[in-house]
Design a protein around this motif. Structure first.
Motif, PDB file in Angstrom:
ATOM      1  N   LYS A 189       0.825  -1.208   0.000  1.00  0.00           N
ATOM      2  CA  LYS A 189       0.000   0.000   0.000  1.00  0.00           C
ATOM      3  C   LYS A 189       0.862   1.261   0.000  1.00  0.00           C
ATOM      4  CE  LYS A 189      -4.224  -1.818   2.139  1.00  0.00           C
ATOM      5  NZ  LYS A 189      -5.119  -1.771   3.333  1.00  0.00           N
ATOM      6  N   HIS A 190       1.965   1.216   0.753  1.00  0.00           N
ATOM      7  CA  HIS A 190       2.879   2.363   0.765  1.00  0.00           C
ATOM      8  C   HIS A 190       3.445   2.602  -0.632  1.00  0.00           C
ATOM      9  CE1 HIS A 190       6.214   5.032   1.785  1.00  0.00           C
ATOM     10  NE2 HIS A 190       6.988   4.204   1.099  1.00  0.00           N
ATOM     11  N   ALA A 191       3.856   1.538  -1.294  1.00  0.00           N
ATOM     12  CA  ALA A 191       4.411   1.663  -2.645  1.00  0.00           C
ATOM     13  C   ALA A 191       3.380   2.250  -3.598  1.00  0.00           C
ATOM     14  CB  ALA A 191       4.893   0.303  -3.146  1.00  0.00           C
ATOM     15  N   SER A 192       2.155   1.746  -3.525  1.00  0.00           N
ATOM     16  CA  SER A 192       1.093   2.217  -4.412  1.00  0.00           C
ATOM     17  C   SER A 192       0.750   3.678  -4.149  1.00  0.00           C
ATOM     18  CB  SER A 192      -0.147   1.345  -4.227  1.00  0.00           C
ATOM     19  OG  SER A 192      -1.205   1.790  -5.034  1.00  0.00           O
ATOM     20  N   ILE A 249      -2.796 -16.207 -20.154  1.00  0.00           N
ATOM     21  CA  ILE A 249      -2.817 -16.090 -18.694  1.00  0.00           C
ATOM     22  C   ILE A 249      -2.124 -14.799 -18.263  1.00  0.00           C
ATOM     23  CG2 ILE A 249      -1.971 -17.089 -16.530  1.00  0.00           C
ATOM     24  CD1 ILE A 249      -2.273 -19.845 -17.874  1.00  0.00           C
ATOM     25  N   ALA A 250      -0.997 -14.490 -18.923  1.00  0.00           N
ATOM     26  CA  ALA A 250      -0.259 -13.263 -18.604  1.00  0.00           C
ATOM     27  C   ALA A 250      -1.116 -12.032 -18.864  1.00  0.00           C
ATOM     28  CB  ALA A 250       1.033 -13.207 -19.414  1.00  0.00           C
ATOM     29  N   LYS A 251      -1.820 -12.022 -19.999  1.00  0.00           N
ATOM     30  CA  LYS A 251      -2.652 -10.859 -20.327  1.00  0.00           C
ATOM     31  C   LYS A 251      -3.828 -10.712 -19.361  1.00  0.00           C
ATOM     32  CE  LYS A 251      -3.151 -11.806 -24.786  1.00  0.00           C
ATOM     33  NZ  LYS A 251      -3.591 -11.604 -26.203  1.00  0.00           N
ATOM     34  N   LYS A 252      -4.459 -11.839 -19.026  1.00  0.00           N
ATOM     35  CA  LYS A 252      -5.574 -11.788 -18.073  1.00  0.00           C
ATOM     36  C   LYS A 252      -5.095 -11.328 -16.700  1.00  0.00           C
ATOM     37  CE  LYS A 252      -8.580 -15.273 -20.234  1.00  0.00           C
ATOM     38  NZ  LYS A 252      -9.832 -14.480 -20.262  1.00  0.00           N
ATOM     39  N   THR A 253      -3.899 -11.761 -16.320  1.00  0.00           N
ATOM     40  CA  THR A 253      -3.330 -11.350 -15.032  1.00  0.00           C
ATOM     41  C   THR A 253      -3.018  -9.866 -15.040  1.00  0.00           C
ATOM     42  OG1 THR A 253      -2.370 -13.554 -14.717  1.00  0.00           O
ATOM     43  CG2 THR A 253      -1.477 -11.767 -13.374  1.00  0.00           C
ATOM     44  N   GLN A 254      -2.506  -9.374 -16.159  1.00  0.00           N
ATOM     45  CA  GLN A 254      -2.205  -7.950 -16.267  1.00  0.00           C
ATOM     46  C   GLN A 254      -3.461  -7.101 -16.096  1.00  0.00           C
ATOM     47  OE1 GLN A 254      -1.081  -6.341 -20.165  1.00  0.00           O
ATOM     48  NE2 GLN A 254       0.465  -5.078 -19.173  1.00  0.00           N
ATOM     49  N   ASN A 255      -4.593  -7.622 -16.565  1.00  0.00           N
ATOM     50  CA  ASN A 255      -5.837  -6.848 -16.546  1.00  0.00           C
ATOM     51  C   ASN A 255      -6.641  -6.998 -15.263  1.00  0.00           C
ATOM     52  OD1 ASN A 255      -5.506  -5.687 -19.087  1.00  0.00           O
ATOM     53  ND2 ASN A 255      -6.328  -7.483 -20.132  1.00  0.00           N
ATOM     54  N   LEU A 256      -6.105  -7.692 -14.271  1.00  0.00           N
ATOM     55  CA  LEU A 256      -6.776  -7.758 -12.978  1.00  0.00           C
ATOM     56  C   LEU A 256      -6.817  -6.357 -12.351  1.00  0.00           C
ATOM     57  CD1 LEU A 256      -5.195 -11.033 -11.507  1.00  0.00           C
ATOM     58  CD2 LEU A 256      -7.570 -10.711 -12.234  1.00  0.00           C
ATOM     59  N   PRO A 257      -7.777  -6.098 -11.475  1.00  0.00           N
ATOM     60  CA  PRO A 257      -7.892  -4.756 -10.867  1.00  0.00           C
ATOM     61  C   PRO A 257      -6.580  -4.270 -10.256  1.00  0.00           C
ATOM     62  CG  PRO A 257      -9.785  -6.101 -10.292  1.00  0.00           C
ATOM     63  CD  PRO A 257      -8.826  -7.015 -10.996  1.00  0.00           C
ATOM     64  N   LYS A 258      -6.333  -2.968 -10.413  1.00  0.00           N
ATOM     65  CA  LYS A 258      -5.082  -2.379  -9.931  1.00  0.00           C
ATOM     66  C   LYS A 258      -5.358  -1.028  -9.293  1.00  0.00           C
ATOM     67  CE  LYS A 258      -0.262  -1.908 -11.291  1.00  0.00           C
ATOM     68  NZ  LYS A 258      -0.017  -0.616 -10.636  1.00  0.00           N
ATOM     69  N   GLU A 259      -4.739  -0.779  -8.140  1.00  0.00           N
ATOM     70  CA  GLU A 259      -4.954   0.462  -7.409  1.00  0.00           C
ATOM     71  C   GLU A 259      -4.262   1.649  -8.064  1.00  0.00           C
ATOM     72  OE1 GLU A 259      -6.710   1.390  -4.635  1.00  0.00           O
ATOM     73  OE2 GLU A 259      -7.713  -0.553  -4.785  1.00  0.00           O
ATOM     74  N   ASN A 260      -2.971   1.516  -8.339  1.00  0.00           N
ATOM     75  CA  ASN A 260      -2.205   2.626  -8.908  1.00  0.00           C
ATOM     76  C   ASN A 260      -2.271   2.558 -10.430  1.00  0.00           C
ATOM     77  OD1 ASN A 260      -0.465   4.674  -9.546  1.00  0.00           O
ATOM     78  ND2 ASN A 260       1.391   3.651  -8.796  1.00  0.00           N
TER      79      ASN A 260
END
Length: 325
Positions: A189-192, A249-260
């Motif tokens: 969380k600090h990094a983000s 799998i890599a592309k689907k993983t990349q598109n998972l929700p992201k905070e930053n």
């Protein structure tokens, strides 16, 4: 692959946290393996039958000690690549107040890693015996103190948290999810929140299988994710991706929700001797991502080795900068 950012190298720029183990390597014979029920080229966790193994192996000639454990190995290799300045890499983990702990501290210092261990006397320092026979080796790991890390007794201390805040890149192996997921989440969380780079490794199939909940709590904060093809396949199965194609799998993983959203997630999956898969996408001026595409690179390339630090660090001695891709 495009440059994400350029960072001046100084002490404590890279932060790692994980399970520290003292690696103990020695040449043994078949009788030694048979005595402790070991197999060639095997990797096991120590049980009560292996307690005497660690005492016996240190009595042998030409015993070698190394600061080990997945994350500690990674930051140690990064520091070796960088060379100078020393102590660019910081490491947190738990050890015992014993002789092996003192050796581990010495070996980390020799590797120029700025290790700050949480020391306790309830469990001995974690060890990993590498029993070498010819071209083969059998590994026996005793996690012990590595399982005893306490966020409130170490990470939360002002002096230690200041070291976390100094860092610009963070790397934690998934193995640490079994020990202190709350510590990982605080660092992530600090990094983000501060637009810094947070990297994580899937580490082993069982992490996705049995520690899926804490893994997915951290995932929105992960900027760079590493794993091998087996770990990727298990991760995909657990998340219901319905594909066994590593690139998909890599592309689907990349598109998972992201905070930053200022940093698009990079996913890197190694495949042994086969090509490494890495997702690549670019951010527009409005922080909207384009559709990612997949690049294939040689698995021999150090930048994408799943056995070393995932983040590529290119060190320039004149400029003393690191490029993170």
């Amino acid at each position: 692959m495009s440059t994400v950012g350029k960072t001046a190298l100084s002490e404590n720029t890279l932060f790692g946290m994980g399970n520290p183990l003292l690696d103990i390597s020695a040449v043994v014979d078949k009788d030694f393996l048979d005595k402790f029920g070991l197999k060639l080229n095997d990797q096991i966790l120590a049980d009560n039958n292996h307690k005497a193994l660690f005492e016996e192996i240190v009595k042998r000639n030409k015993v070698e000690y190394h600061a080990g454990g997945s994350t500690q190995n990674s930051v140690k290799i990064a520091q070796w690549m960088i060379q100078e300045p020393h102590k660019v890499a910081t490491f947190f983990g738990c050890i015992g107040t014993d002789n092996f702990g003192e050796i581990l501290k010495k070996k980390a210092e020799e590797a120029h890693v700025d290790a700050h261990y949480y020391e306790q006397n309830e469990e001995p320092t974690g060890t990993c015996a590498a029993c070498i026979t010819g071209d083969n080796r059998s590994l026996v790991a005793n996690l012990a103190a590595a399982n005893c890390y306490k966020k409130e007794k170490h990470l939360d201390l002002d002096s230690n948290w200041e070291l976390v805040k100094k860092a610009k890149v963070y790397y934690i192996a998934g193995f640490f999810l079994t020990v202190s997921p709350e510590s990982i989440l605080k660092v992530a969380k600090h990094a983000s929140d501060n637009n810094k780079i947070f990297c994580m490794n899937l580490s082993a199939p069982f992490i996705s299988q049995f520690f899926k909940e804490p893994l997915m709590k951290v995932m929105p904060y992960v900027d760079i994710l590493f794993g091998n093809e087996t770990e990727a396949a298990t991760f995909a199965k657990e998340l219901g991706f319905e594909t066994d194609d590593i690139a998909e799998i890599a592309k689907k993983t990349q598109n998972l929700p992201k905070e930053n959203t200022k940093r698009q997630r990079l996913v890197v999956f190694t495949q042994g001797k086969d090509d490494t898969v890495a997702t690549v996408g670019y951010l527009s001026q409005h922080n909207h991502t384009t559709l990612p595409h997949v690049h294939y690179q040689s698995a021999a390339s150090l930048i994408l080795s799943n056995q070393t630090l995932g983040t590529r660090i290119c060190y320039c001695k004149k400029k003393r900068t690191a490029e993170f891709y």
